[in-house]
Design an enzyme around this catalytic site. Structure first.
Site, mmCIF file in Angstrom:
data_model
loop_
_atom_site.group_PDB
_atom_site.id
_atom_site.type_symbol
_atom_site.label_atom_id
_atom_site.label_comp_id
_atom_site.label_asym_id
_atom_site.label_seq_id
_atom_site.Cartn_x
_atom_site.Cartn_y
_atom_site.Cartn_z
ATOM 1 N N LYS A 154 20.987 -5.505 -22.221
ATOM 2 C CA LYS A 154 19.761 -5.867 -22.499
ATOM 3 C C LYS A 154 19.613 -5.599 -24.206
ATOM 4 O O LYS A 154 19.085 -6.630 -24.884
ATOM 5 C CB LYS A 154 18.824 -5.207 -21.729
ATOM 6 C CG LYS A 154 18.904 -5.595 -20.171
ATOM 7 C CD LYS A 154 17.882 -4.411 -19.326
ATOM 8 C CE LYS A 154 18.024 -4.862 -17.799
ATOM 9 N NZ LYS A 154 17.250 -4.106 -17.059
ATOM 10 N N GLN A 163 14.303 1.702 -16.354
ATOM 11 C CA GLN A 163 15.652 1.151 -15.538
ATOM 12 C C GLN A 163 15.470 1.845 -14.515
ATOM 13 O O GLN A 163 15.357 2.900 -14.173
ATOM 14 C CB GLN A 163 16.780 1.535 -16.474
ATOM 15 C CG GLN A 163 18.205 0.757 -15.904
ATOM 16 C CD GLN A 163 18.133 -0.763 -15.696
ATOM 17 O OE1 GLN A 163 17.652 -1.358 -16.437
ATOM 18 N NE2 GLN A 163 18.719 -1.063 -14.538
ATOM 19 N N ASP A 178 8.724 -5.895 -17.117
ATOM 20 C CA ASP A 178 9.542 -6.207 -15.738
ATOM 21 C C ASP A 178 8.680 -6.640 -14.777
ATOM 22 O O ASP A 178 9.314 -7.314 -13.759
ATOM 23 C CB ASP A 178 10.154 -4.984 -15.372
ATOM 24 C CG ASP A 178 11.368 -4.604 -15.660
ATOM 25 O OD1 ASP A 178 11.936 -5.147 -15.539
ATOM 26 O OD2 ASP A 178 11.859 -3.375 -15.912
#
Ligand code: GUN
Length: 289
Positions: A55, A99, A122
């Site tokens: 990412k 994450q 997200d």
């Protein structure tokens, strides 16, 4: 190869999405607001480390700044909440990514709810999941968004189609089912207690497989001409020195029957990252208006 399906090429589409983002990043930067993503990684999960690195590399390739926040596996929920509060308050940070999975001792629900919904690139905050449910999305979770963009870019019509989502996770299955519904598909969600998965797959015009079980969906189950979106990325021992990546669908046999299919790797995976970065740019643009 005997397959007849056309490939839904996520690598190629992600490249196009990133090229378009590059221009928008430049405009933000010229206005003194370089889009910036804070990446919070707690613990040492090896797969998470790989995802995070990839990412960050892609972000850099389009001029998005990333700030790494590595925290030990022993981090308490409180310490993580404190870090998130700092990132929420920092005006130079436009997006916050925590994450997953978090270490077992951390309260994931509290952590995800602590992220400022306007920085929740997200799309995991209850506000953003709620807005999606209401049909007025703000940030849409990246993997579901990537699946939908792949379908849209290929001109596949969803209205009136029978769509089967396999998997009911909050980060893929549930949101992608909502997005399919918004495109007027008739949506079924299958899961570990579904009585007859084969029958569900056989009746589906569109299959989105997101369970993380290697080749759970057999190729012979696929309805001829169906659209197959494979979210699974499973590492299996193939006898060599490196594990092989396979999806949740047995690719070769499915491709012989499907109309469209995503490869693994190179299908949904690259789109997930491209959509994350699209959300970061959107957050930066919204912050400047
Ligand atoms: N772990 C697996 N998928 C994801 C994702 O899309 N976002 C985050 N933050 N963690 C993940």
């Amino acid at each position: 190869m005997s397959e007849s399906a056309k490939l839904l090429d996520g690598k190629a589409l992600a490249k196009r999405v990133l090229a378009e983002l590059g221009g928008r990043v430049q405009a933000c930067t010229a206005a003194g607001r370089t889009p910036c993503l804070a990446v919070v990684l707690v613990g040492d999960d090896p797969a998470s480390k790989i995802y995070v690195r990839s990412k960050e590399r892609k972000a850099a390739s389009v001029g998005i700044e990333t700030r790494d926040h590595r925290m030990p596996a022993t981090t308490s929920t409180e310490a993580l909440l404190e870090r998130i509060a700092e990132l929420n308050a920092d005006e130079s940070v436009h997006g916050i990514l925590v994450q997953l999975p978090l270490p077992a001792g951390v309260d994931e629900r509290r952590v995800l709810e602590a992220v400022d919904p306007r920085k929740d690139v997200d799309g995991f905050h209850p506000d953003n999941l709620g807005l999606l449910m209401l049909g007025v999305p703000r940030f849409v979770a990246c993997t579901p968004q990537g699946c939908m963009r792949l379908i849209a870019a290929s001109g596949i019509e969803l209205s009136g189609k029978r769509a089967l989502v396999i998997g009911r996770s909050n980060i893929v299955g549930k949101p992608v089912a909502q997005l399919l519904l918004q495109q007027n598909a008739t949506v079924t969600i299958a899961h570990s207690r579904t009585a007859d998965l084969e029958a569900e797959v056989r009746g589906a015009d569109v299959v989105v497989a997101a369970v993380g079980r290697p080749e759970l969906v057999r190729g012979e189950w696929i309805k001829p001409g169906a659209v197959v979106i494979d979210v699974g990325i499973n590492r299996v021992d193939a006898g060599g020195d490196k594990p092989k990546l396979v999806g949740d669908v047995a690719f070769e046999a499915a491709a012989a029957r499907a109309g469209w299919i995503t490869p693994v790797p190179g299908g949904v995976g690259p789109m997930t990252i491209a959509c994350l970065l699209a959300n970061v740019v959107e957050a930066a643009e919204a912050a400047s208006s």
